[in-house]
Motif scaffolding. Structure first.
Motif, PDB file in Angstrom:
ATOM      1  N   LYS A 124       0.841  -1.201   0.000  1.00  0.00           N
ATOM      2  CA  LYS A 124       0.000   0.000   0.000  1.00  0.00           C
ATOM      3  C   LYS A 124       0.873   1.247   0.000  1.00  0.00           C
ATOM      4  O   LYS A 124       0.378   2.365   0.016  1.00  0.00           O
ATOM      5  CB  LYS A 124      -0.899   0.005   1.246  1.00  0.00           C
ATOM      6  CG  LYS A 124      -1.991  -1.053   1.225  1.00  0.00           C
ATOM      7  CD  LYS A 124      -3.060  -0.728   2.286  1.00  0.00           C
ATOM      8  CE  LYS A 124      -4.241  -1.668   2.208  1.00  0.00           C
ATOM      9  NZ  LYS A 124      -3.881  -3.086   2.510  1.00  0.00           N
ATOM     10  N   ALA A 125       2.170   1.063   0.012  1.00  0.00           N
ATOM     11  CA  ALA A 125       3.101   2.202   0.117  1.00  0.00           C
ATOM     12  C   ALA A 125       2.992   3.142  -1.080  1.00  0.00           C
ATOM     13  O   ALA A 125       2.548   2.745  -2.151  1.00  0.00           O
ATOM     14  CB  ALA A 125       4.530   1.693   0.251  1.00  0.00           C
ATOM     15  N   GLU A 126       3.448   4.386  -0.853  1.00  0.00           N
ATOM     16  CA  GLU A 126       3.338   5.415  -1.902  1.00  0.00           C
ATOM     17  C   GLU A 126       4.364   5.229  -3.006  1.00  0.00           C
ATOM     18  O   GLU A 126       4.224   5.754  -4.109  1.00  0.00           O
ATOM     19  CB  GLU A 126       3.644   6.814  -1.320  1.00  0.00           C
ATOM     20  CG  GLU A 126       2.862   7.216  -0.124  1.00  0.00           C
ATOM     21  CD  GLU A 126       3.772   7.943   0.871  1.00  0.00           C
ATOM     22  OE1 GLU A 126       4.104   9.107   0.647  1.00  0.00           O
ATOM     23  OE2 GLU A 126       4.141   7.325   1.894  1.00  0.00           O
ATOM     24  N   MET A 127       5.461   4.540  -2.661  1.00  0.00           N
ATOM     25  CA  MET A 127       6.568   4.446  -3.602  1.00  0.00           C
ATOM     26  C   MET A 127       7.156   3.042  -3.591  1.00  0.00           C
ATOM     27  O   MET A 127       7.216   2.405  -2.544  1.00  0.00           O
ATOM     28  CB  MET A 127       7.656   5.457  -3.202  1.00  0.00           C
ATOM     29  CG  MET A 127       8.860   5.478  -4.125  1.00  0.00           C
ATOM     30  SD  MET A 127      10.223   6.464  -3.464  1.00  0.00           S
ATOM     31  CE  MET A 127       9.720   8.109  -3.880  1.00  0.00           C
ATOM     32  N   ILE A 128       7.612   2.601  -4.763  1.00  0.00           N
ATOM     33  CA  ILE A 128       8.333   1.331  -4.856  1.00  0.00           C
ATOM     34  C   ILE A 128       9.802   1.661  -5.051  1.00  0.00           C
ATOM     35  O   ILE A 128      10.148   2.495  -5.897  1.00  0.00           O
ATOM     36  CB  ILE A 128       7.761   0.489  -6.004  1.00  0.00           C
ATOM     37  CG1 ILE A 128       6.387  -0.026  -5.577  1.00  0.00           C
ATOM     38  CG2 ILE A 128       8.679  -0.678  -6.359  1.00  0.00           C
ATOM     39  CD1 ILE A 128       5.630  -0.705  -6.660  1.00  0.00           C
ATOM     40  N   CYS A 129      10.651   1.060  -4.242  1.00  0.00           N
ATOM     41  CA  CYS A 129      12.078   1.388  -4.251  1.00  0.00           C
ATOM     42  C   CYS A 129      12.882   0.154  -4.649  1.00  0.00           C
ATOM     43  O   CYS A 129      12.880  -0.853  -3.929  1.00  0.00           O
ATOM     44  CB  CYS A 129      12.513   1.846  -2.863  1.00  0.00           C
ATOM     45  SG  CYS A 129      11.578   3.271  -2.267  1.00  0.00           S
ATOM     46  N   LEU A 130      13.553   0.232  -5.773  1.00  0.00           N
ATOM     47  CA  LEU A 130      14.293  -0.913  -6.307  1.00  0.00           C
ATOM     48  C   LEU A 130      15.730  -0.535  -6.643  1.00  0.00           C
ATOM     49  O   LEU A 130      15.987   0.566  -7.133  1.00  0.00           O
ATOM     50  CB  LEU A 130      13.601  -1.435  -7.576  1.00  0.00           C
ATOM     51  CG  LEU A 130      12.165  -1.958  -7.413  1.00  0.00           C
ATOM     52  CD1 LEU A 130      11.511  -2.140  -8.779  1.00  0.00           C
ATOM     53  CD2 LEU A 130      12.172  -3.272  -6.648  1.00  0.00           C
ATOM     54  N   ALA A 152       2.142  -2.110 -13.909  1.00  0.00           N
ATOM     55  CA  ALA A 152       1.345  -2.602 -12.783  1.00  0.00           C
ATOM     56  C   ALA A 152       1.008  -1.483 -11.795  1.00  0.00           C
ATOM     57  O   ALA A 152       0.009  -1.565 -11.079  1.00  0.00           O
ATOM     58  CB  ALA A 152       2.099  -3.725 -12.062  1.00  0.00           C
ATOM     59  N   PHE A 153       1.862  -0.463 -11.731  1.00  0.00           N
ATOM     60  CA  PHE A 153       1.658   0.611 -10.751  1.00  0.00           C
ATOM     61  C   PHE A 153       1.738   1.984 -11.405  1.00  0.00           C
ATOM     62  O   PHE A 153       2.639   2.771 -11.127  1.00  0.00           O
ATOM     63  CB  PHE A 153       2.706   0.511  -9.625  1.00  0.00           C
ATOM     64  CG  PHE A 153       2.686  -0.800  -8.913  1.00  0.00           C
ATOM     65  CD1 PHE A 153       1.726  -1.071  -7.946  1.00  0.00           C
ATOM     66  CD2 PHE A 153       3.605  -1.784  -9.227  1.00  0.00           C
ATOM     67  CE1 PHE A 153       1.695  -2.294  -7.298  1.00  0.00           C
ATOM     68  CE2 PHE A 153       3.587  -3.016  -8.583  1.00  0.00           C
ATOM     69  CZ  PHE A 153       2.622  -3.271  -7.622  1.00  0.00           C
ATOM     70  N   PRO A 154       0.779   2.294 -12.261  1.00  0.00           N
ATOM     71  CA  PRO A 154       0.839   3.584 -12.958  1.00  0.00           C
ATOM     72  C   PRO A 154       0.717   4.773 -12.006  1.00  0.00           C
ATOM     73  O   PRO A 154       1.188   5.864 -12.314  1.00  0.00           O
ATOM     74  CB  PRO A 154      -0.343   3.520 -13.939  1.00  0.00           C
ATOM     75  CG  PRO A 154      -1.237   2.452 -13.426  1.00  0.00           C
ATOM     76  CD  PRO A 154      -0.388   1.493 -12.658  1.00  0.00           C
ATOM     77  N   GLU A 155       0.128   4.550 -10.820  1.00  0.00           N
ATOM     78  CA  GLU A 155      -0.137   5.668  -9.899  1.00  0.00           C
ATOM     79  C   GLU A 155       0.988   5.928  -8.911  1.00  0.00           C
ATOM     80  O   GLU A 155       1.132   7.022  -8.392  1.00  0.00           O
ATOM     81  CB  GLU A 155      -1.414   5.388  -9.088  1.00  0.00           C
ATOM     82  CG  GLU A 155      -2.667   5.157  -9.915  1.00  0.00           C
ATOM     83  CD  GLU A 155      -3.008   6.341 -10.796  1.00  0.00           C
ATOM     84  OE1 GLU A 155      -2.759   7.486 -10.359  1.00  0.00           O
ATOM     85  OE2 GLU A 155      -3.501   6.121 -11.925  1.00  0.00           O
ATOM     86  N   LYS A 156       1.754   4.867  -8.608  1.00  0.00           N
ATOM     87  CA  LYS A 156       2.770   5.025  -7.557  1.00  0.00           C
ATOM     88  C   LYS A 156       4.041   5.659  -8.110  1.00  0.00           C
ATOM     89  O   LYS A 156       4.334   5.549  -9.301  1.00  0.00           O
ATOM     90  CB  LYS A 156       3.151   3.638  -7.011  1.00  0.00           C
ATOM     91  CG  LYS A 156       2.130   3.030  -6.084  1.00  0.00           C
ATOM     92  CD  LYS A 156       2.748   1.809  -5.422  1.00  0.00           C
ATOM     93  CE  LYS A 156       1.699   0.837  -4.922  1.00  0.00           C
ATOM     94  NZ  LYS A 156       0.842   1.378  -3.858  1.00  0.00           N
ATOM     95  N   LEU A 157       4.802   6.278  -7.213  1.00  0.00           N
ATOM     96  CA  LEU A 157       6.142   6.699  -7.605  1.00  0.00           C
ATOM     97  C   LEU A 157       7.033   5.452  -7.605  1.00  0.00           C
ATOM     98  O   LEU A 157       6.898   4.582  -6.742  1.00  0.00           O
ATOM     99  CB  LEU A 157       6.702   7.720  -6.615  1.00  0.00           C
ATOM    100  CG  LEU A 157       6.102   9.127  -6.637  1.00  0.00           C
ATOM    101  CD1 LEU A 157       6.794  10.006  -5.597  1.00  0.00           C
ATOM    102  CD2 LEU A 157       6.225   9.766  -8.029  1.00  0.00           C
ATOM    103  N   ILE A 158       7.932   5.383  -8.583  1.00  0.00           N
ATOM    104  CA  ILE A 158       8.870   4.259  -8.648  1.00  0.00           C
ATOM    105  C   ILE A 158      10.281   4.839  -8.658  1.00  0.00           C
ATOM    106  O   ILE A 158      10.590   5.723  -9.466  1.00  0.00           O
ATOM    107  CB  ILE A 158       8.624   3.396  -9.899  1.00  0.00           C
ATOM    108  CG1 ILE A 158       7.154   2.934  -9.940  1.00  0.00           C
ATOM    109  CG2 ILE A 158       9.559   2.186  -9.903  1.00  0.00           C
ATOM    110  CD1 ILE A 158       6.747   2.267 -11.235  1.00  0.00           C
ATOM    111  N   ALA A 159      11.100   4.356  -7.718  1.00  0.00           N
ATOM    112  CA  ALA A 159      12.471   4.882  -7.582  1.00  0.00           C
ATOM    113  C   ALA A 159      13.489   3.779  -7.847  1.00  0.00           C
ATOM    114  O   ALA A 159      13.322   2.646  -7.382  1.00  0.00           O
ATOM    115  CB  ALA A 159      12.668   5.442  -6.178  1.00  0.00           C
ATOM    116  N   TYR A 160      14.530   4.111  -8.588  1.00  0.00           N
ATOM    117  CA  TYR A 160      15.589   3.152  -8.911  1.00  0.00           C
ATOM    118  C   TYR A 160      16.954   3.683  -8.502  1.00  0.00           C
ATOM    119  O   TYR A 160      17.339   4.787  -8.891  1.00  0.00           O
ATOM    120  CB  TYR A 160      15.614   2.876 -10.421  1.00  0.00           C
ATOM    121  CG  TYR A 160      14.439   2.044 -10.908  1.00  0.00           C
ATOM    122  CD1 TYR A 160      14.403   0.671 -10.679  1.00  0.00           C
ATOM    123  CD2 TYR A 160      13.372   2.637 -11.576  1.00  0.00           C
ATOM    124  CE1 TYR A 160      13.326  -0.094 -11.122  1.00  0.00           C
ATOM    125  CE2 TYR A 160      12.291   1.876 -12.021  1.00  0.00           C
ATOM    126  CZ  TYR A 160      12.279   0.510 -11.788  1.00  0.00           C
ATOM    127  OH  TYR A 160      11.222  -0.240 -12.219  1.00  0.00           O
TER     128      TYR A 160
END
Ligand SMILES: *Cc1c(COP(=O)(O)O)cnc(C)c1O
Length: 350
Positions: A124-130, A152-160
């Motif tokens: 449910k987190a706001e961001m995915i961190c990879l 899969a997560f168009p709404e979340k922030l994704i950080a790399y």
């Protein structure tokens, strides 16, 4: 001695002359609020955007290290916390730093040979961190997986975390919101400078959260970068060297193709020798820029010593793989004859 350590790593041979140029031009003593600095910085950011294919609407910021970005992200881009998935030491450290700042951060581990799936990303987190390229074990999140995560997560922030792949691998910046690294890996530069790249949505969220508590709070950094500046005195020498290296850089597609070719040569050796095996047997997880080679501890000690006697410094293992692996940086600054010398040594050794 040629170093194959994956950071700090071999710097470009041109650095020597650029250091002299920096000294003689007086750049090391300029004000970071001067027009001279603004011009140098503006040109450098333009070169980065052009040569690394960073989208026109993304913002590029200077930091002092990748570690700094591990803190900036939870400070300025998260309300509750992010969800981290990691297979090695760098990803784990990022999670720990983030959890110190945002205790609601969550983390899941991934095996070195395990494929990233949506189950790992259940959150449910706001961001995915990879950690796109995990330097400690030579794994990567490949482009196909990056596409799947975005879809899969168009709404979340994704950080790399791309510290050991940016400038060595063509990265699909448009498929993520936060990308960061530092210059002592694939940029072939001395340490002391980092980069943080933000999507328009990440910028919007940073301004909305409006964290103002730190010298490196994003709203303050964003305000300064409008004028190509920073909130503290930056590593001007580092920016100058980055500028010169980027002027010479042929572009990310050329570098990417060359490193793919070299990575295939390392893989070819790894998959066909009796003494060593790849730490990453799952080929789709294998990093393009960091090769992790596994054997028993005695063999690892011996091969490192033998390589050293041939003028080749193999990268040590890291974290829990310290004793049983060595690592090879497959970075652009390594010269063709140096890579050939290492491949010859390896073919002869095992
Ligand atoms: C090297 C590295 C870091 C740390 O970089 P610093 O510039 O020393 O902060 C972080 N993440 C990864 C994946 C790295 O390879």
């Amino acid at each position: 001695m040629v170093t194959f350590f994956p950071g700090p790593s071999r710097v470009y041979p041109t650095i020597k002359d650029y250091l002299i140029e920096a000294y003689e031009s007086g750049i090391m003593s300029i004000s970071h609020r001067s027009e001279t600095f603004n011009q140098l910085s503006a040109e450098t950011l333009g070169l980065l955007r052009q040569k690394l294919n960073i989208p026109a609407d993304y913002t590029i910021l200077y930091t002092s290290s990748a570690t700094e970005s591990w803190e900036i992200i939870p400070q300025s881009l998260l309300r509750q916390g992010g969800h981290h998935v990691y297979s090695g030491s760098f990803g784990e450290k990022w999670f720990q730093y983030a959890a110190n700042i945002k205790p609601q951060s969550t983390g899941t581990t991934l095996g070195v040979n395990e494929i990233l799936t949506l189950d790992h990303l259940e959150t449910k987190a706001e961001m995915i961190c990879l950690t796109q390229n995990e330097t400690s074990n030579g794994t990567q999140i490949n482009e196909q997986a990056i596409e799947h995560v975005r879809a899969a997560f168009p709404e979340k922030l994704i950080a790399y975390d791309v510290t050991s792949s940016i400038a060595g691998q063509a990265l699909p910046f448009h498929l993520g919101d936060v990308w960061f690294g530092s210059v002592q890996k694939c940029f072939g530069l001395p340490a002391g400078l980092g980069l943080l790249v933000l999507s328009p949505r990440a910028v919007e969220i940073a301004l909305d959260i409006n964290d103002q508590t730190r010298y490196n709070s994003l709203p303050l950094m964003l305000q300064h970068i409008e004028k190509f500046q920073t909130s503290c005195t930056p590593n001007v020498l580092g920016i100058f060297l980055l500028n010169r290296v980027m002027r010479d850089f042929q572009g990310i597609s050329t570098a990417d193709a060359e490193l793919k070719r070299r990575a295939a040569q390392y893989s070819q050796w790894l998959d066909n020798n009796p003494k060593f095996k790849p730490l990453v047997s799952e080929k789709s997880n294998r990093s393009q820029t960091v090769v992790a080679v596994e054997a028993d501890a005695a063999t690892i000690t011996h091969v490192k010593q033998a390589a050293k006697e041939s003028g080749l410094l193999l990268g040590s293992g890291y974290g829990k793989w310290k004793e049983t692996t060595f690592r090879i940086a497959n970075f652009p600054a390594l010269q063709p004859d140096e890579v050939e010398a290492l491949l010859r040594f390896l073919a002869h050794y095992g």
